[in-house]
Design an enzyme around this catalytic site. Structure first.
Site, PDB file in Angstrom:
ATOM      1  N   LEU A 206     -26.358  11.658   8.141  1.00  0.00           N
ATOM      2  CA  LEU A 206     -24.772  12.430   8.255  1.00  0.00           C
ATOM      3  C   LEU A 206     -24.495  12.296   9.511  1.00  0.00           C
ATOM      4  O   LEU A 206     -25.140  12.381  10.483  1.00  0.00           O
ATOM      5  CB  LEU A 206     -25.085  13.833   7.797  1.00  0.00           C
ATOM      6  CG  LEU A 206     -25.272  14.198   6.272  1.00  0.00           C
ATOM      7  CD1 LEU A 206     -25.586  15.680   6.321  1.00  0.00           C
ATOM      8  CD2 LEU A 206     -24.369  13.926   5.504  1.00  0.00           C
ATOM      9  N   HIS A 207     -23.195  11.762   9.684  1.00  0.00           N
ATOM     10  CA  HIS A 207     -22.488  11.715  10.739  1.00  0.00           C
ATOM     11  C   HIS A 207     -21.040  11.781  10.948  1.00  0.00           C
ATOM     12  O   HIS A 207     -20.287  11.863  11.913  1.00  0.00           O
ATOM     13  CB  HIS A 207     -22.980  10.681  11.680  1.00  0.00           C
ATOM     14  CG  HIS A 207     -22.269   9.300  11.427  1.00  0.00           C
ATOM     15  ND1 HIS A 207     -22.458   8.417  10.064  1.00  0.00           N
ATOM     16  CD2 HIS A 207     -21.315   8.510  11.761  1.00  0.00           C
ATOM     17  CE1 HIS A 207     -21.837   7.603  10.118  1.00  0.00           C
ATOM     18  NE2 HIS A 207     -20.949   7.393  11.262  1.00  0.00           N
TER      19      HIS A 207
END
Ligand code: UD1
Length: 363
Positions: A206-207
């Site tokens: 996740l970013h």
């Protein structure tokens, strides 16, 4: 002919590696040209940059602009100012940019305003979501590029619909997949982290700012991923941006937090996994080629081919939908899937042939 090849951030490095190799082959064969590698320094940590150069055997950049992090305007502006000086000193015939990060946009605008031709690798991808900085970067870069290299026919169609002349559009395949195919055996031969067994763990990344900058949104997504962690370890290599929000959150004991991984370690980890949950762009393509089910936790994708024929399923960020789809994958495995046309390991060779041929571009 003189080319400047630009890379700035982690997802760029696997796209430039096969281009450097393809250029090197032509050099060995005696073709007369020069290519210089420019690193903007958008990503600079060892784990976000140097480790990728080492894993992929990319030569040391000829020029490093060392711009670092900042707001979008700061980062884009710093790249433009520094890159303008490089272009003025080097006088290239072509600037080659890849992907959709801020460095891609900054260098293409700078070159074009100096009258230098721009080639965009991975052109034509569209999410139709203008809240994504990458979508703005893609649209602006494509609008001013002289040669647009696409990964699939849907991307070529997007460009045609936007009025890009046919002579500028080249459907060549996917340079990121060139790198994957070249590295897969080595990546799979690496031992898995201790305690993991092939096909008995999941991978999470996740970013995206929309998913990770607000800890409440991040908590909702992680809460949904618990449905997988209840059944098997979930390995979560954490991007520096995500690390800032993660500190305050309670985590499932089966969620294995890790530092960002190098290219080969991450590819091996994904290849052996049961499923991947992500908000990345490139991982949607990599899992499609690897045949690993992928849940993309975003409301849209600029890579619809991975959903149409690949292993990707767009689940948004609604925790209930993530849970339901994750359970479906865990219980029923992957759906039938295919690898998109020309994702065959030869995209970079096709691109370099077009560029070296001086293929007609109507500027
Ligand atoms: C950028 C790209 C995104 C890509 C992602 C892959 C843009 C607009 N975004 O997002 O498309 O998917 O890279 O990782 O170009 N940081 C470090 N070390 C580094 C780099 C960044 O600690 O080497 C931290 C900094 O606090 C920085 C933050 O991460 O402020 C965000 O970095 P930035 O390059 O601005 O954007 P990404 O979120 O990495």
């Amino acid at each position: 002919m003189k080319y400047l090849l630009v890379a700035g951030a982690r997802p760029n490095f696997m796209k430039i590696a096969p281009l450097m190799d393809a250029f090197a082959l032509h050099k060995t064969a005696g073709t007369d040209f020069s290519v210089r590698l420019v690193h903007t320094g958008q990503h600079y940590d060892r784990k976000m940059s140097d480790d990728f150069f080492a894993d992929l055997a990319i030569p040391e950049p000829d020029i490093n602009l060392a711009v670092g992090s900042g707001t979008h305007a700061e980062q884009t502006g710093r790249v433009m100012i520094a890159f303008e000086q490089v272009c003025q000193a080097e006088c290239p015939d072509w600037v080659i940019v890849v992907g959709d990060v801020n460095s891609t946009l900054a260098c293409s605008i700078t070159a074009k305003k100096l009258g230098i031709r721009v080639a965009h690798v991975e052109a034509g991808l569209r999410s139709r979501d203008m809240s994504m900085p990458e979508e703005i970067n893609r649209l602006c870069t494509d609008a001013i590029s002289d040669a647009l290299f696409t990964t699939d026919e849907l991307a070529s169609d997007n460009l045609r619909r936007e009025g890009v002349p046919e002579s500028r559009v080249h459907f060549v395949g996917n340079t990121m997949i060139d790198t994957l195919l070249r590295c897969l055996d080595r990546a799979c031969a690496r031992p898995l982290p201790s305690g993991l067994e092939a096909k008995r763990y999941a991978v999470l990344t996740l970013h995206r700012p929309q998913n990770v900058d607000d800890p409440r949104v991040l908590a909702g997504i992680l809460g949904a991923v618990d449905v997988v962690a209840d059944r098997m370890p979930v390995v979560f290599p954490v991007h520096p941006r995500t690390a800032k929000s993660l500190d305050s959150l309670p985590l499932h004991p089966n969620l294995r937090i890790a530092e960002p991984l190098g290219y080969l370690s991450f590819l091996g980890l994904v290849a052996h996994s049961r499923m991947v949950l992500t908000d990345s762009g490139g991982i949607q393509e990599e899992t499609t080629v690897l045949g690993v089910p992928c849940l993309t936790m975003r409301p849209n994708t600029e890579r619809p081919i991975t959903c149409e024929i690949g292993t990707n399923r767009l689940v948004g960020t609604d925790p209930r939908r993530i849970r339901e789809t994750a359970l479906d994958v865990l219980n029923n495995g992957s759906r039938p899937h295919r690898v998109p046309q020309k994702w065959d390991g030869h995209a970079a060779e096709r691109i370099v042939e077009v560029l070296l041929d001086g293929h007609p571009v109507s500027c």
